[in-house]
Each structure stands twice: as C-alpha cells, then as structure tokens.
Design a protein around this motif. Sequence first.
Motif, PDB file in Angstrom:
ATOM      1  N   ARG A 116       0.826  -1.207   0.000  1.00 52.96           N
ATOM      2  CA  ARG A 116       0.000   0.000   0.000  1.00 52.96           C
ATOM      3  C   ARG A 116       0.863   1.261   0.000  1.00 52.96           C
ATOM      4  O   ARG A 116       1.988   1.261   0.492  1.00 52.96           O
ATOM      5  CB  ARG A 116      -0.952   0.017   1.194  1.00 52.96           C
ATOM      6  CG  ARG A 116      -0.320  -0.263   2.527  1.00 52.96           C
ATOM      7  CD  ARG A 116      -1.388  -0.827   3.472  1.00 52.96           C
ATOM      8  NE  ARG A 116      -0.907  -1.064   4.825  1.00 52.96           N
ATOM      9  CZ  ARG A 116      -0.265  -2.172   5.204  1.00 52.96           C
ATOM     10  NH1 ARG A 116       0.016  -3.107   4.322  1.00 52.96           N
ATOM     11  NH2 ARG A 116       0.108  -2.344   6.458  1.00 52.96           N
ATOM     12  N   ILE A 157       2.267   3.820  -9.300  1.00 47.04           N
ATOM     13  CA  ILE A 157       1.325   2.795  -8.817  1.00 47.04           C
ATOM     14  C   ILE A 157       1.031   1.788  -9.934  1.00 47.04           C
ATOM     15  O   ILE A 157       0.991   0.572  -9.710  1.00 47.04           O
ATOM     16  CB  ILE A 157       0.036   3.458  -8.303  1.00 47.04           C
ATOM     17  CG1 ILE A 157       0.340   4.339  -7.080  1.00 47.04           C
ATOM     18  CG2 ILE A 157      -1.005   2.401  -7.933  1.00 47.04           C
ATOM     19  CD1 ILE A 157      -0.813   5.239  -6.668  1.00 47.04           C
ATOM     20  N   ILE A 163       1.156  -3.214  -5.256  1.00 44.89           N
ATOM     21  CA  ILE A 163       0.293  -2.246  -4.557  1.00 44.89           C
ATOM     22  C   ILE A 163      -1.169  -2.617  -4.764  1.00 44.89           C
ATOM     23  O   ILE A 163      -1.664  -2.647  -5.881  1.00 44.89           O
ATOM     24  CB  ILE A 163       0.549  -0.823  -5.059  1.00 44.89           C
ATOM     25  CG1 ILE A 163       1.987  -0.398  -4.747  1.00 44.89           C
ATOM     26  CG2 ILE A 163      -0.442   0.160  -4.422  1.00 44.89           C
ATOM     27  CD1 ILE A 163       2.393   0.907  -5.410  1.00 44.89           C
ATOM     28  N   ARG A 164      -1.883  -2.876  -3.666  1.00 45.03           N
ATOM     29  CA  ARG A 164      -3.312  -3.207  -3.736  1.00 45.03           C
ATOM     30  C   ARG A 164      -4.173  -2.182  -3.013  1.00 45.03           C
ATOM     31  O   ARG A 164      -5.398  -2.238  -3.064  1.00 45.03           O
ATOM     32  CB  ARG A 164      -3.587  -4.585  -3.125  1.00 45.03           C
ATOM     33  CG  ARG A 164      -2.948  -4.818  -1.768  1.00 45.03           C
ATOM     34  CD  ARG A 164      -3.522  -6.007  -1.031  1.00 45.03           C
ATOM     35  NE  ARG A 164      -4.844  -5.725  -0.550  1.00 45.03           N
ATOM     36  CZ  ARG A 164      -5.099  -5.024   0.565  1.00 45.03           C
ATOM     37  NH1 ARG A 164      -4.112  -4.510   1.295  1.00 45.03           N
ATOM     38  NH2 ARG A 164      -6.345  -4.817   0.943  1.00 45.03           N
ATOM     39  N   ASP A 165      -3.538  -1.232  -2.309  1.00 45.30           N
ATOM     40  CA  ASP A 165      -4.270  -0.296  -1.443  1.00 45.30           C
ATOM     41  C   ASP A 165      -3.645   1.082  -1.607  1.00 45.30           C
ATOM     42  O   ASP A 165      -2.430   1.250  -1.389  1.00 45.30           O
ATOM     43  CB  ASP A 165      -4.164  -0.793   0.002  1.00 45.30           C
ATOM     44  CG  ASP A 165      -4.927   0.070   1.008  1.00 45.30           C
ATOM     45  OD1 ASP A 165      -5.337   1.186   0.661  1.00 45.30           O
ATOM     46  OD2 ASP A 165      -5.080  -0.373   2.159  1.00 45.30           O
ATOM     47  N   VAL A 166      -4.458   2.060  -2.007  1.00 44.25           N
ATOM     48  CA  VAL A 166      -3.964   3.427  -2.218  1.00 44.25           C
ATOM     49  C   VAL A 166      -4.722   4.373  -1.294  1.00 44.25           C
ATOM     50  O   VAL A 166      -5.964   4.417  -1.325  1.00 44.25           O
ATOM     51  CB  VAL A 166      -4.125   3.868  -3.686  1.00 44.25           C
ATOM     52  CG1 VAL A 166      -3.695   5.330  -3.860  1.00 44.25           C
ATOM     53  CG2 VAL A 166      -3.311   2.966  -4.608  1.00 44.25           C
ATOM     54  N   VAL A 188      -7.059   6.017 -10.492  1.00 42.21           N
ATOM     55  CA  VAL A 188      -6.635   4.956  -9.571  1.00 42.21           C
ATOM     56  C   VAL A 188      -7.485   3.711  -9.765  1.00 42.21           C
ATOM     57  O   VAL A 188      -6.986   2.580  -9.770  1.00 42.21           O
ATOM     58  CB  VAL A 188      -6.702   5.438  -8.103  1.00 42.21           C
ATOM     59  CG1 VAL A 188      -6.349   4.299  -7.142  1.00 42.21           C
ATOM     60  CG2 VAL A 188      -5.758   6.610  -7.872  1.00 42.21           C
ATOM     61  N   VAL A 194      -5.096  -2.520  -8.057  1.00 43.03           N
ATOM     62  CA  VAL A 194      -5.540  -1.736  -6.901  1.00 43.03           C
ATOM     63  C   VAL A 194      -6.917  -2.238  -6.474  1.00 43.03           C
ATOM     64  O   VAL A 194      -7.884  -2.145  -7.221  1.00 43.03           O
ATOM     65  CB  VAL A 194      -5.585  -0.230  -7.207  1.00 43.03           C
ATOM     66  CG1 VAL A 194      -6.210   0.534  -6.045  1.00 43.03           C
ATOM     67  CG2 VAL A 194      -4.181   0.297  -7.485  1.00 43.03           C
ATOM     68  N   GLU A 195      -7.001  -2.774  -5.269  1.00 41.07           N
ATOM     69  CA  GLU A 195      -8.238  -3.357  -4.758  1.00 41.07           C
ATOM     70  C   GLU A 195      -9.011  -2.397  -3.851  1.00 41.07           C
ATOM     71  O   GLU A 195     -10.230  -2.503  -3.719  1.00 41.07           O
ATOM     72  CB  GLU A 195      -7.928  -4.630  -3.965  1.00 41.07           C
ATOM     73  CG  GLU A 195      -7.213  -5.703  -4.781  1.00 41.07           C
ATOM     74  CD  GLU A 195      -6.766  -6.871  -3.916  1.00 41.07           C
ATOM     75  OE1 GLU A 195      -7.045  -6.841  -2.694  1.00 41.07           O
ATOM     76  OE2 GLU A 195      -6.129  -7.789  -4.450  1.00 41.07           O
ATOM     77  N   ILE A 197      -9.309   1.765  -2.299  1.00 42.47           N
ATOM     78  CA  ILE A 197      -8.933   3.183  -2.284  1.00 42.47           C
ATOM     79  C   ILE A 197      -9.444   3.774  -0.985  1.00 42.47           C
ATOM     80  O   ILE A 197     -10.603   3.586  -0.616  1.00 42.47           O
ATOM     81  CB  ILE A 197      -9.527   3.951  -3.481  1.00 42.47           C
ATOM     82  CG1 ILE A 197      -9.121   3.301  -4.805  1.00 42.47           C
ATOM     83  CG2 ILE A 197      -9.061   5.416  -3.455  1.00 42.47           C
ATOM     84  CD1 ILE A 197      -9.794   3.936  -6.008  1.00 42.47           C
TER      85      ILE A 197
END
Length: 435
Positions: A116, A157, A163-166, A188, A194-195, A197
């Motif tokens: 993340r 990203i 990276i799965r969480d922003v 995003v 990305v799973e 946000i």
Amino acid sequence: MQGENSTPEGMEKWRDWKWQMRNTIHSVDTVEKIFDIKLDKEQRALIEETIEKFPMAITPYYLSLVDPEDPWSDPVFKQAFPDRKELYVAKTDMEDPLHEDKDSPVPGVTHRYPDRVLLHVSNTCAMYCRHCTRKRKVGDRDSIPSREQIQEGLDYIRNTPVIRDVLLSGGDPFLLSDEYLDWILTEVSKIPHVEVIRIGTRTPVVLPYRITDGLVEVLKKHENLWINTHFNHPREITSSSKKALKKLWSSGIPLGNQSVLLADINDCPRIMKELVHQLVRNRVRPYYLYQCDLSEGLEHFRTSIGKGIEIMESLRGHTSGFAVPTYVVDAPGGGGKIPVGPNYLISWSTNKAILRNFEGVITTYQEPTEYKHNLCDLNCDKCTLQLKLEGADEEQAIGIQRLLSDYDDMITLTPSSLEKRKEGRWEEYKTNEDI
C-alpha cells in the motif's frame, strides 16, 4: 458567532463550504473580537511569532464550537488557536518523524508498507490543526502537488503490481474540486491491481458543509472506497457533522475514525469512551488512536504511552468490541504503526497460556497436545497443498434440483450410459446393469 447568520439568507451562506473557506480566520484580531478577549503585548508577540512559523487557519464553523465563556481551556480552541509552546522544539523532535519524504520513490508518493502507498494529492486543509504531523508542509505553496506530480505518482502505482491499497491524503483531498477528485479516483480505479482506495479527511469535523450532494455523487461512482475521518473530542460531533456523516454512510461508503491522543484535550478515559460511543452511534468505526508524533512543536500535546494504555484499559471489556480502536505508535524513522496496549497474556509455557481479562480475572488456556504441522512443511515456494485462495464459484444445481430451478434451461435429464448407447457403443454395456 453563528447568531450573526441566523437569517435564512445568512444560514445559506453559513452552510456554503466555499463561503466558509473565503472567511477562514487567519487573524488574531478576529479571534480577540469574537471572544471579547485581549492578549497582552508579550502574549501577542509570541502568538504572532508562532503564526509566522506555523500559520493559523480556522473555519468560522469550527471556531463557533468553542465555549465563549472559557475559550482558553476549550478542547476545540486548543486544536485550532496557536500556542507559544509550539515554538519549543525538543531534542527528540523531527521535521519529518515518519520519514514520509525519505520513503518516497517519486514525488508525492510514500511507499512504506509493501502492498500500500500514500498518494499526496493536496496540500490544502480547511483548518490548520495545531497537532498536525505534517506541520512542515502547512502553508508551503511550493509543496502543493501539481497535476503532473500526481500523474507521476499514478504511473508509479501502475508500474508496481504489488500495490493493492492506495490512500489519498494531503492536506485534505476533499478540498479539491469535485471534478479533479473524480479524475484522480477514476485513474486509480482503472489500475487492475488496486483493490482498495482510501481517503483521509477532516472535513466532517472542521467543515461538514463540504460533504455536498455533488461530492457524494462523485464518491458513489467508485467501488471499494473507504473514508477515514479525524474526530478527537465529543464536542466536535455536532448536528452538522452528523448530517455529513449520514450522507457518506447512506451512500454505502464505510467510515472509520483516527483520533490522536492529545494532552489536556482528550487524555481522559471518560472523554474517549464518550467519543467512541458517539462515533458508533453515527456509524463510524473507531479505527486508530494515535500516540502524538514527534513532529516539531508538538511536545506540549504529547502524553505518556502509559496514559494511552490506561485509556485502552477503560475501553476493552467496558464497551462493544467494534468501538475499541487500535492504539498505535507511528514509529519514528519510518518504522510504521506499532500497536501497543495492556498485557492480557500474563505467562506462557509449552502446554498452557495464562491470561487475564478486563476485570482482573486470571484464567488458563490449555494448549492442544496433538497439534502439529501435519501437512505444511513451511516451504511456501514449493507448496503442493490445495490452498484454494480464490473465491469459490457458487454451487451449481444438479439432478432433479436442476430440473426444478427457474434459472436453468434444461428440461430433460438423461443417464450418461444411455447417451453412450445412442452413440452406437452397445458392446460396452450389459443391458440389465445400465438402467
């Protein structure tokens, strides 16, 4: 203060978040006038010196929450109005205690945890909180992220599949325009890996009128969006903030809250319990209780860790489990969040664990005598087990259940042996055993 705007026209202006921003209070003179107080020459000089280093900005709404009879001891006032104690920099204080700038692979991105990142999208806040860990950036127009910088962060990203969480942070992302925030969220959301946000905002606390129907419509468009806000004291939960929170949770967005433990503001078990109770009544899950960071000028806000553990003792077992936040120290030097709390595990042997509960009752938990790693050899790289980490398909109807279902077109169920007979392979079957 709000009484001056008590007419319908005045109230309409008061509830306009842009009016609130245009009328943000930067002047000591204005504060003196509102509360009918007068600083002496020495006090004023020190406050002005503080503002020179750490600017002041207070929304009219947030200042209206201050008790006019005793502003100096009011928990809202203390979070908003400068204190000369901010000029004291302890030996242990740091400009960037969390190493956000050093853990930055590209400008505007902090990548400390493997899966993340924090994407710095704004340097503007509705109010400058006196306890802000990013005081180094407050009012620094040179550090306001440009569209090009945000694009560079988005590219990073995209090119980092782990990276799965922003987390969108700042400043406050909700101080961006609806259209600009929508663009960032859309970009995003397009990134396949990305799973989740997340958005961190204090607008429901200091500028609840920013939670407009238009903003909510933008947020609703984006799946798996989570919002964390930042209430520190029960006095901040007003009818206006409740309406703002309701607009968010009514749209299906999960809400959390991150409080900071602050000396002489909320360092009291009764205050903290009332805060978490009011939060959950408004469908906000208490998420973190932060130990105040070692940023420059925050020494007077910091409590002992022991005080934080005392507060946690007053919550665990004394209120609903989901109302208990995790108490964390964000480790200096970029070590990340370290959970701390009371010791419930008293001792431990090969066969037993000795535990105590919130009442002081000491009990024994017997460890299983036959437990072994029967299948797992802990060699994950060469694992041959059926881990089945993906979500399962819903079970398909079979047999008579399938014929009865309304969602399947099958109308006839034929034994497989009969199908083979029709294909001319009679020699493979004995007539009496096939039917």
